[in-house]
Write a protein that holds these residues in place. Structure first.
Motif, mmCIF file in Angstrom:
data_model
loop_
_atom_site.group_PDB
_atom_site.id
_atom_site.type_symbol
_atom_site.label_atom_id
_atom_site.label_comp_id
_atom_site.label_asym_id
_atom_site.label_seq_id
_atom_site.Cartn_x
_atom_site.Cartn_y
_atom_site.Cartn_z
ATOM 1 N N HIS A 44 0.798 -1.230 0.000
ATOM 2 C CA HIS A 44 0.000 0.000 0.000
ATOM 3 C C HIS A 44 0.833 1.282 0.000
ATOM 4 O O HIS A 44 0.265 2.373 -0.174
ATOM 5 N N THR A 45 2.134 1.190 0.231
ATOM 6 C CA THR A 45 2.908 2.385 0.587
ATOM 7 C C THR A 45 4.304 2.351 -0.024
ATOM 8 O O THR A 45 4.896 1.283 -0.199
ATOM 9 N N PRO A 90 1.109 7.003 0.057
ATOM 10 C CA PRO A 90 0.279 5.833 -0.245
ATOM 11 C C PRO A 90 0.376 5.539 -1.746
ATOM 12 O O PRO A 90 0.625 6.449 -2.549
ATOM 13 N N LYS A 91 0.184 4.285 -2.120
ATOM 14 C CA LYS A 91 0.196 3.956 -3.551
ATOM 15 C C LYS A 91 -1.129 4.328 -4.222
ATOM 16 O O LYS A 91 -1.182 4.475 -5.442
ATOM 17 N N GLY A 92 -2.166 4.464 -3.432
ATOM 18 C CA GLY A 92 -3.462 4.860 -3.980
ATOM 19 C C GLY A 92 -3.459 6.315 -4.413
ATOM 20 O O GLY A 92 -2.601 7.106 -4.021
ATOM 21 N N ALA A 97 -9.670 6.323 2.152
ATOM 22 C CA ALA A 97 -8.804 5.137 2.162
ATOM 23 C C ALA A 97 -9.424 4.007 2.967
ATOM 24 O O ALA A 97 -10.198 4.239 3.903
ATOM 25 N N GLU A 154 -5.256 0.436 4.097
ATOM 26 C CA GLU A 154 -4.377 1.505 3.606
ATOM 27 C C GLU A 154 -3.986 2.464 4.735
ATOM 28 O O GLU A 154 -2.825 2.884 4.841
#
Ligand code: 5GP
Length: 120
Positions: free
Chosen positions: A27-28, A46-48, A60, A64
């Motif tokens: 996630h990160t 964050p990857k989001g 999130a 996450e």
């Protein structure tokens, strides 16, 4: 604010721009700031696709949110800042002075950082 896929951290996440990676999980991502202000200056993202903390905290998933906090702690451990102390900064929006519109936490340390804000 709509997420901009062309922001610099989105390009780092896609591998289009290199970074000095410090830590990564599903996630990160954590990597060194290109223009460090302190002996330790690492960014955790964050990857989001979250523009800011406002966006992230609202949207999130629990996984996450947990991963992001644990990634910050991981960076603190990797950099050996637990005992000496450190500062976390997240700039949000215009008045917050945010330059890159993808949520990031600055992990700063390695020397005494002084007062939180410059006196006006
Ligand atoms: P902000 O002002 O948005 O909180 O912080 C953005 C940070 O991103 C700045 O500290 C800046 O040095 C860093 N930065 C900008 N472009 C790049 C880049 O291409 N690579 C890395 N590693 N950091 C960057």
């Amino acid at each position: 604010m709509t997420y901009d896929d062309q922001n610099i951290f989105a390009k780092i996440l896609r591998g289009e721009i290199p970074c000095k990676k410090v830590h990564e999980d599903i996630h990160t991502l954590a990597f060194e700031d290109i223009n460090p202000h302190t002996p330790v200056h690492t960014l955790v993202i964050p990857k989001g696709k979250y523009v800011s903390m406002t966006d992230f905290a609202a949207k999130a998933s629990d996984a996450e949110l947990a991963a992001f906090n644990r990634a910050i702690l991981k960076v603190v451990e990797i950099k050996g800042l637990q005992n000496s102390g450190y500062r976390l900064i997240t700039n949000n929006g215009l008045n917050g002075g945010q330059e890159v519109p993808h949520l990031h936490v600055h992990v700063l340390g390695g020397r005494p950082l002084g007062p939180m804000l410059t006196r006006m």
